[in-house]
Write an enzyme that holds these catalytic residues in place. Structure first.
Site, PDB file in Angstrom:
ATOM      1  N   ASP A 220       0.933  -6.072  -9.388  1.00 33.95           N
ATOM      2  CA  ASP A 220       1.400  -4.906  -8.484  1.00 33.95           C
ATOM      3  C   ASP A 220       2.597  -4.266  -9.492  1.00 33.95           C
ATOM      4  OD1 ASP A 220       2.374  -3.957  -5.727  1.00 33.95           O
ATOM      5  OD2 ASP A 220       0.375  -4.987  -5.580  1.00 33.95           O
TER       6      ASP A 220
ATOM      7  N   HIS B 121       6.687  -3.101  -3.043  1.00 36.43           N
ATOM      8  CA  HIS B 121       5.348  -3.891  -2.689  1.00 36.43           C
ATOM      9  C   HIS B 121       4.903  -5.086  -3.145  1.00 36.43           C
ATOM     10  CE1 HIS B 121       0.847  -3.453  -2.433  1.00 36.43           C
ATOM     11  NE2 HIS B 121       1.164  -3.120  -1.287  1.00 36.43           N
TER      12      HIS B 121
ATOM     13  N   SER C 230      -3.416  -4.941   2.056  1.00 34.75           N
ATOM     14  CA  SER C 230      -2.719  -5.926   0.953  1.00 34.75           C
ATOM     15  C   SER C 230      -1.815  -7.135   1.780  1.00 34.75           C
ATOM     16  CB  SER C 230      -1.550  -4.922   0.424  1.00 34.75           C
ATOM     17  OG  SER C 230      -0.719  -4.544   1.163  1.00 34.75           O
TER      18      SER C 230
END
Length: 575
Positions: free
Chosen positions: A115, A183, A506
């Site tokens: 990520d 994130h 997610s």
């Protein structure tokens, strides 16, 4: 340029192949990365090509671009504004099995996040002694350190480096890896955050697991330009993700313990049947023992980015179809994929909002044609592949630069006899559009993002655990060729994270990945089923899924039901 410079250079093209490709490897151009036994990533000089097209580089060789699958609703709660709420973990049966007698915290299991990186200084990634639970970081964006063994770019930092940095007055002078986006840190916190009792209490699904992180570098400019992705929007290349998975796989061999890969990324590119290079590679690893791959289903269910049509030669007026989409003001451009179904072949004509026409096209086996207009500045390129190599199906790729705002009409007709008649069209994910572009008569089904269609991964949609309602933005199944996807639905709305409340598919993937780490502790680490892998875990989780009376399962929204790890163990008791 040496190989590392070629990999990072904006003057080279990245190509994914599933063959040796020795014909591309000359004396001065021999840079490549091998992935498993089936894939090779080539880095080629651009050969003077201004714009790559699929008549030169076939579609399956060009890396797809993936975006982050997290939304930020207007009612989002900032960090520290609300206490930690374990409701999503309780609804998933995770908190219950963290307690005795099972006491499953993911101990001995590795959770890998591919990520945006990780904030390794955050207390939720430290153990009770203040040492890091992060086993390793491969930062593809930092080139000052040594890359991992078997890889040629980026910098690797092991736990001893991270612990040394944590004790330093200037941690980033030792481990300069940062998560500027946040994130990746959020995902890792939801799935594997440590128990924090001082200050704001916090706990993730698998607080005893070790953590491996791959920080992806952003895509090259030629791909951003080709796919018309707006500047500043995070976009990641398929080949970099595949290499991140290869890195995660190395820890299984090194420590002989389970690895759970969590992917909170998605794209609308591809055949939506699990045939992309990333999907195939994920599936090849997921069937190996002590591996599992968890993939989010995306947030495209309510975006009006999918159209499904069916032509019929038997019904008058149904042997062709007008597909309309609206383009908003200020759009820099977009692409559109049309996928056919064997044995049919399709023709395409286009009418602009200003009334100018591209006549009906029947492109050849593999061809590219570009059109411009008299009264409109739009530029349309149509690439075709009668037999797209990975899927075997027909693909027509339409790329429109500087589109005139208004309604565009795509006239789809059959070329020759009709047998199946089905065709599908997909627009980019919402994040990859500069302004809204959407079909006027969309189909909300088959809106799961890739690679959630990969055959052997655990694919999850999103629901709201506060009222057990399906999340309207969540991607829906099934696959384009009938694959049963998603497998399960998991909480992903207003989830408590290390950065306030967050929503998106997610989040659902992270919660599920944590649950899989808990199950791996029970099965592999504690010896109850040392041969467990993705397919078996999926079957166990399906048996324990919570199903609502009156609904038929599997279905397009919920798959086989809502994730519940406690019920999975209760199901084992009943056997």
């Amino acid at each position: 340029m040496d190989c590392k410079e070629m990999i990072l250079s904006e003057d080279t093209y990245d190509i994914i192949t599933d063959f040796s490709a020795s014909e591309f490897l000359g004396d001065d151009n021999n840079c490549y990365e091998r992935i498993g036994e089936d894939f090779l990533i080539l880095y080629l000089a651009n050969l003077g090509i201004r714009n790559p097209k699929i008549d030169f580089f076939p579609y399956h060789n060009m890396p797809k671009l993936y975006g982050l699958m997290q939304l930020s609703p207007s009612g989002e709660t900032p960090p520290g504004a609300a206490p930690f709420d374990p409701a999503s973990l309780i609804a998933s049966g995770i908190t219950q099995v963290q307690r005795p007698p099972l006491s499953l915290t993911g101990q001995g299991v590795i959770l890998c996040f591919i990520d945006t990186g990780i904030d390794y200084q955050n207390p939720v990634f430290l153990d009770e002694n203040g040492n890091s639970r992060v086993l390793a970081i491969w930062d593809q964006t930092v080139q000052t350190g040594a890359p991992p063994d078997g890889l040629k770019y980026g910098s690797e930092y092991r736990r001893e480096d991270i612990n040394l940095a944590l004790r330093s007055e200037d941690p980033y002078s030792i481990v300069p890896s940062r998560d500027e986006n946040g994130h990746g840190s959020i995902l890792a916190g939801v799935a594997a955050g440590s128990i924090v009792r001082q200050g704001s209490p916090y706990i993730g699904a698998a607080p005893g697991a070790d953590i491996v992180v791959v920080k992806l570098k952003e895509c090259k400019q030629y791909l951003r330009s080709f796919y018309l992705v707006p500047e500043g929007v995070p976009a990641y290349q398929e080949n970099d993700i595949m290499l991140g998975i290869k890195y995660a796989e190395s820890f299984v061999r090194l420590f002989e313990r389970p690895v759970v890969i969590c992917l909170g990324l998605g794209t609308n590119q591809g055949d939506h049947a699990g045939n992309s290079s990333l999907s195939r590679y994920l599936s090849s690893l997921a069937v190996r023992r002590s591996r599992a791959a968890i993939v989010c289903g995306g947030n495209e269910g309510n975006a009006s980015h999918h159209y499904h049509g069916r032509l019929s030669a038997q019904t008058p007026g149904e042997d062709s179809r007008d597909v309309e989409l609206r383009v908003s003001e200020g759009c820099i451009g977009f692409w559109l994929e049309l996928w056919g179904a064997l044995p049919d072949a399709f023709n395409l004509s286009i009418r602009t909002p200003g009334g100018e026409n591209i006549p009906e096209l029947r492109l050849g086996l593999q061809q590219s044609v570009t059109y411009s207009f008299i009264y409109e500045k739009s530029r349309v390129t149509i690439d075709s592949a009668l037999v797209e190599e990975n899927s075997g199906e027909e693909l027509i790729l339409v790329r429109i630069q500087d589109p005139t705002p208004g309604i565009w009409t795509f006239h789809v007709s059959a070329s020759g006899s009709l047998y199946n008649g089905n065709f599908h069209m997909w627009l980019p994910i919402t994040e990859f559009l500069s302004t809204p572009v959407y079909f006027l008569n969309p189909d909300p089904d088959m809106t799961l993002t890739e690679p959630s269609m990969a055959p052997e991964v655990l694919s999850v949609s999103t629901y709201n655990a506060e009222n057990n309602s399906f999340y309207a933005e969540s991607g829906r199944g099934f696959g384009r060729t009938g694959q049963i996807r998603p497998d399960l639905s998991a909480p992903g709305v207003n989830i408590s994270t290390i950065d306030g409340r967050r929503t998106g598919s997610s989040m659902a993937a992270a919660i599920t990945a944590g649950a899989v780490a808990q199950f791996f502790q029970w099965s592999v680490i504690e010896g109850n089923n040392r041969l467990a892998e993705s397919r078996e875990i999926r079957s166990y989780f399906i048996r324990g899924a919570v199903r609502t009376q009156g609904l038929n399962y599997p279905n397009r929204e919920w798959g086989y039901g809502r994730l519940n790890l406690e019920e999975t163990f209760n199901a084992l008791l009943r056997v």
